[in-house]
Design a protein around this motif. Structure first.
Motif, mmCIF file in Angstrom:
data_model
loop_
_atom_site.group_PDB
_atom_site.id
_atom_site.type_symbol
_atom_site.label_atom_id
_atom_site.label_comp_id
_atom_site.label_asym_id
_atom_site.label_seq_id
_atom_site.Cartn_x
_atom_site.Cartn_y
_atom_site.Cartn_z
ATOM 1 N N SER A 1 0.830 -1.210 0.000
ATOM 2 C CA SER A 1 0.000 0.000 0.000
ATOM 3 C C SER A 1 0.860 1.254 0.000
ATOM 4 O O SER A 1 0.613 2.194 -0.768
ATOM 5 C CB SER A 1 -0.934 -0.003 1.217
ATOM 6 O OG SER A 1 -1.776 -1.140 1.215
ATOM 7 N N MET B 1 2.844 1.590 -3.521
ATOM 8 C CA MET B 1 2.052 2.070 -4.646
ATOM 9 C C MET B 1 1.585 3.511 -4.426
ATOM 10 O O MET B 1 1.447 4.273 -5.391
ATOM 11 C CB MET B 1 0.848 1.159 -4.871
ATOM 12 C CG MET B 1 1.206 -0.287 -5.215
ATOM 13 S SD MET B 1 2.364 -0.442 -6.589
ATOM 14 C CE MET B 1 1.476 0.411 -7.885
ATOM 15 N N ARG C 1 -4.452 7.382 -1.955
ATOM 16 C CA ARG C 1 -3.996 6.205 -2.693
ATOM 17 C C ARG C 1 -3.630 5.060 -1.748
ATOM 18 O O ARG C 1 -3.859 3.887 -2.065
ATOM 19 C CB ARG C 1 -2.813 6.580 -3.586
ATOM 20 C CG ARG C 1 -3.233 7.362 -4.817
ATOM 21 C CD ARG C 1 -2.095 7.509 -5.798
ATOM 22 N NE ARG C 1 -1.184 8.569 -5.417
ATOM 23 C CZ ARG C 1 0.029 8.731 -5.937
ATOM 24 N NH1 ARG C 1 0.482 7.872 -6.834
ATOM 25 N NH2 ARG C 1 0.790 9.737 -5.562
ATOM 26 N N GLU C 2 -3.086 5.377 -0.587
ATOM 27 C CA GLU C 2 -2.775 4.313 0.370
ATOM 28 C C GLU C 2 -4.052 3.639 0.860
ATOM 29 O O GLU C 2 -4.090 2.410 1.031
ATOM 30 C CB GLU C 2 -1.996 4.892 1.553
ATOM 31 C CG GLU C 2 -1.475 3.841 2.514
ATOM 32 C CD GLU C 2 -0.546 4.413 3.565
ATOM 33 O OE1 GLU C 2 -0.400 3.783 4.632
ATOM 34 O OE2 GLU C 2 0.030 5.496 3.336
ATOM 35 N N TRP D 1 -5.340 1.341 -2.057
ATOM 36 C CA TRP D 1 -4.534 0.120 -2.226
ATOM 37 C C TRP D 1 -4.706 -0.821 -1.041
ATOM 38 O O TRP D 1 -4.685 -2.048 -1.213
ATOM 39 C CB TRP D 1 -3.073 0.479 -2.432
ATOM 40 C CG TRP D 1 -2.778 1.016 -3.796
ATOM 41 C CD1 TRP D 1 -2.341 2.277 -4.117
ATOM 42 C CD2 TRP D 1 -2.900 0.318 -5.042
ATOM 43 N NE1 TRP D 1 -2.192 2.407 -5.467
ATOM 44 C CE2 TRP D 1 -2.525 1.217 -6.070
ATOM 45 C CE3 TRP D 1 -3.300 -0.962 -5.387
ATOM 46 C CZ2 TRP D 1 -2.530 0.857 -7.420
ATOM 47 C CZ3 TRP D 1 -3.313 -1.326 -6.725
ATOM 48 C CH2 TRP D 1 -2.933 -0.426 -7.716
ATOM 49 N N TRP E 1 0.748 -3.542 -11.022
ATOM 50 C CA TRP E 1 -0.287 -2.786 -10.332
ATOM 51 C C TRP E 1 -0.324 -1.339 -10.811
ATOM 52 O O TRP E 1 -1.416 -0.743 -10.903
ATOM 53 C CB TRP E 1 -0.055 -2.843 -8.827
ATOM 54 C CG TRP E 1 -0.320 -4.182 -8.235
ATOM 55 C CD1 TRP E 1 0.581 -5.046 -7.675
ATOM 56 C CD2 TRP E 1 -1.585 -4.850 -8.150
ATOM 57 N NE1 TRP E 1 -0.033 -6.191 -7.253
ATOM 58 C CE2 TRP E 1 -1.365 -6.110 -7.531
ATOM 59 C CE3 TRP E 1 -2.876 -4.511 -8.541
ATOM 60 C CZ2 TRP E 1 -2.398 -7.010 -7.298
ATOM 61 C CZ3 TRP E 1 -3.909 -5.407 -8.310
ATOM 62 C CH2 TRP E 1 -3.661 -6.639 -7.696
ATOM 63 N N PHE F 1 -3.694 0.589 -12.423
ATOM 64 C CA PHE F 1 -4.213 1.851 -11.894
ATOM 65 C C PHE F 1 -4.213 2.930 -12.976
ATOM 66 O O PHE F 1 -5.167 3.709 -13.105
ATOM 67 C CB PHE F 1 -3.372 2.276 -10.693
ATOM 68 C CG PHE F 1 -3.958 3.399 -9.890
ATOM 69 C CD1 PHE F 1 -5.305 3.421 -9.571
ATOM 70 C CD2 PHE F 1 -3.166 4.443 -9.438
ATOM 71 C CE1 PHE F 1 -5.852 4.445 -8.824
ATOM 72 C CE2 PHE F 1 -3.697 5.468 -8.693
ATOM 73 C CZ PHE F 1 -5.043 5.479 -8.384
#
Length: 424
Positions: A69, A72, A112-113, A116, A320, A324
């Motif tokens: 997480s 990414m 975003r964390e 993910w 990944w 996205f």
């Protein structure tokens, strides 16, 4: 159908716990007391129930989800527009939403964390796109537990907090879609038996060490009669064990004709340490991470650790990131728009040691792959005059264009011949 997953215990043949239905068990008046005394009555032999919360209690699972997480979420995400045959980075409101603050309440890193972390646990992360006409105003993450996905008249819709949004207004990142194209596979739910085994091993190890390292014991000898007598005997034995532990005494006395025997196996014989090491490998397989990123260096060397670093970028991050990027491009710009696109920058992840990086950049400049200013930009340095030209080493020219040089005359042989004539 709701996105949230309810993790049920594994199915299988259910057997009654009533000893009257088992001809092997004695049907004496004290059967229930005996079973209770030995801790068997009401015992459920199934693995612990697995939920997202319980699965994250396993350190290797917690590490995998957190690492992926954060990894990414920390990748720079840039906006590009197409100019002729090239793409140029652009700035503006959308770039700010993607890299700084998607809405007044969230930072880009936090948004975003969160997305993910939902993908790597429940299997899906969703975000609503707030628009004003064709302009994008904000990006709002949606709670998967309160979001449902359905298809009506051939179109997909997302329902969240009594509101319904078309698929074009929802960024939907999934771990793996099911056959109906609506529901998703959760990595935790699909591997719940393996994770349940991890939890059972954690429970056993914690109960063993919480008891001071004393394994479960069985009492051998004449057993007292009656329920109250069983309870008193059990309490007396437990008190004797507790007093022995508190006093540091290596032994304690037993009534004549009685003996305590350990039952089961201790952690060392059960290879508890090896099994817990195997848990790390299981978590690595579930989330596709090289073991070194779960802090497992049991088989790590200088060379294979470096190769795992390359494997992370090639076989995990880029996959990944591509998923996205394509979801963002589709939902932000539409199916047929090619004028703009978003793209992650993974150069920071691929950075090696300083010496190797500088040598690689220098090699790229000398072979006319990048300009000096492009190289300086990689290191966050200001551009320099004349730095936007491509350079190549002068000694590198196409084959066959080298100038031909005439070989010098060999005067040594001529002088030797002249000397011979003079002597004759």
């Amino acid at each position: 159908m709701r996105i949230a997953f309810e993790f049920l215990r594994g199915g299988g043949e259910q057997r009654s716990l009533n000893p009257l239905e088992n001809p092997v068990v004695s049907t004496g008046s004290h059967t229930d007391d005996l079973l209770t005394f030995f801790g068997l009555l009401g015992h459920d032999p199934k693995l612990p129930t697995v939920t997202i919360e319980s699965a994250l209690e396993v350190p290797s699972n917690w590490c995998a989800v957190n690492f992926l997480s954060r990894m990414m979420a920390s990748l720079p995400l840039h906006l590009f527009k197409k100019v002729g045959d090239t793409s140029q980075r652009v700035d503006g409101d959308l770039q700010m939403l993607l890299n700084e603050a998607p809405n007044p309440e969230w930072t880009s890193q936090g948004w975003r964390e969160y997305i993910w972390s939902q993908v790597f646990t429940g299997g899906r992360g969703t975000t609503w796109i707030e628009r004003q006409g064709s302009k994008i105003l904000a990006l709002w993450p949606m709670d998967p537990d309160r979001t449902s996905v359905r298809r009506r008249n051939g179109r997909k819709y997302y329902r969240f907090e009594a509101k319904e949004y078309p698929a074009a207004d929802v960024i939907d990142v999934t771990f793996l879609l099911k056959r109906n194209q609506l529901d998703v596979y959760s990595p935790i739910q699909k591997n719940k038996r393996a994770i349940g085994l991890m939890l059972a091993m954690n429970d056993y190890a914690s109960s063993f060490f919480a008891s001071g390292g004393t394994p479960p014991l069985s009492l051998e000898g004449p057993l007292p009669q009656g329920a109250e007598a069983f309870k008193r005997a059990q309490a007396d034995i437990q008190r004797a064990i507790d007093l022995a532990k508190q006093s540091g005494s290596p032994f304690f006395g037993m009534p004549p004709g009685h003996k305590l025997n350990p039952i089961g196996i201790d952690p060392q014989k059960g290879q508890t340490i090896e099994a817990r090491q195997f848990q790390i490998g299981e978590s690595s397989r579930i989330w596709g991470l090289p073991p070194v990123f779960l802090h497992d260096l049991a088989h790590g060397t200088f060379n294979n650790t470096e190769q795992q670093d390359l494997q992370l970028v090639k076989h995990v991050v880029t996959h990944w990131a591509g998923k996205f990027e394509q979801e963002l491009n589709l939902k932000l710009f539409g199916q047929r728009s090619r004028a703009r696109h978003v793209e992650h920058n993974v150069d920071g992840v691929q950075r090696g040691d300083f010496k190797s990086r500088v040598e690689g950049i220098a090699r790229a400049i000398q072979t006319a792959q990048i300009t000096p200013n492009e190289a300086r930009k990689l290191e966050n340095r200001e551009p320099m005059p004349e730095g936007d030209k491509l350079y190549i080493q002068g000694a590198t020219v196409p084959l066959g264009t080298q100038p031909l040089l005439k070989a010098p005359a060999d005067n040594g042989d001529a002088n030797a011949d002249a000397g011979d004539k003079t002597e004759s």
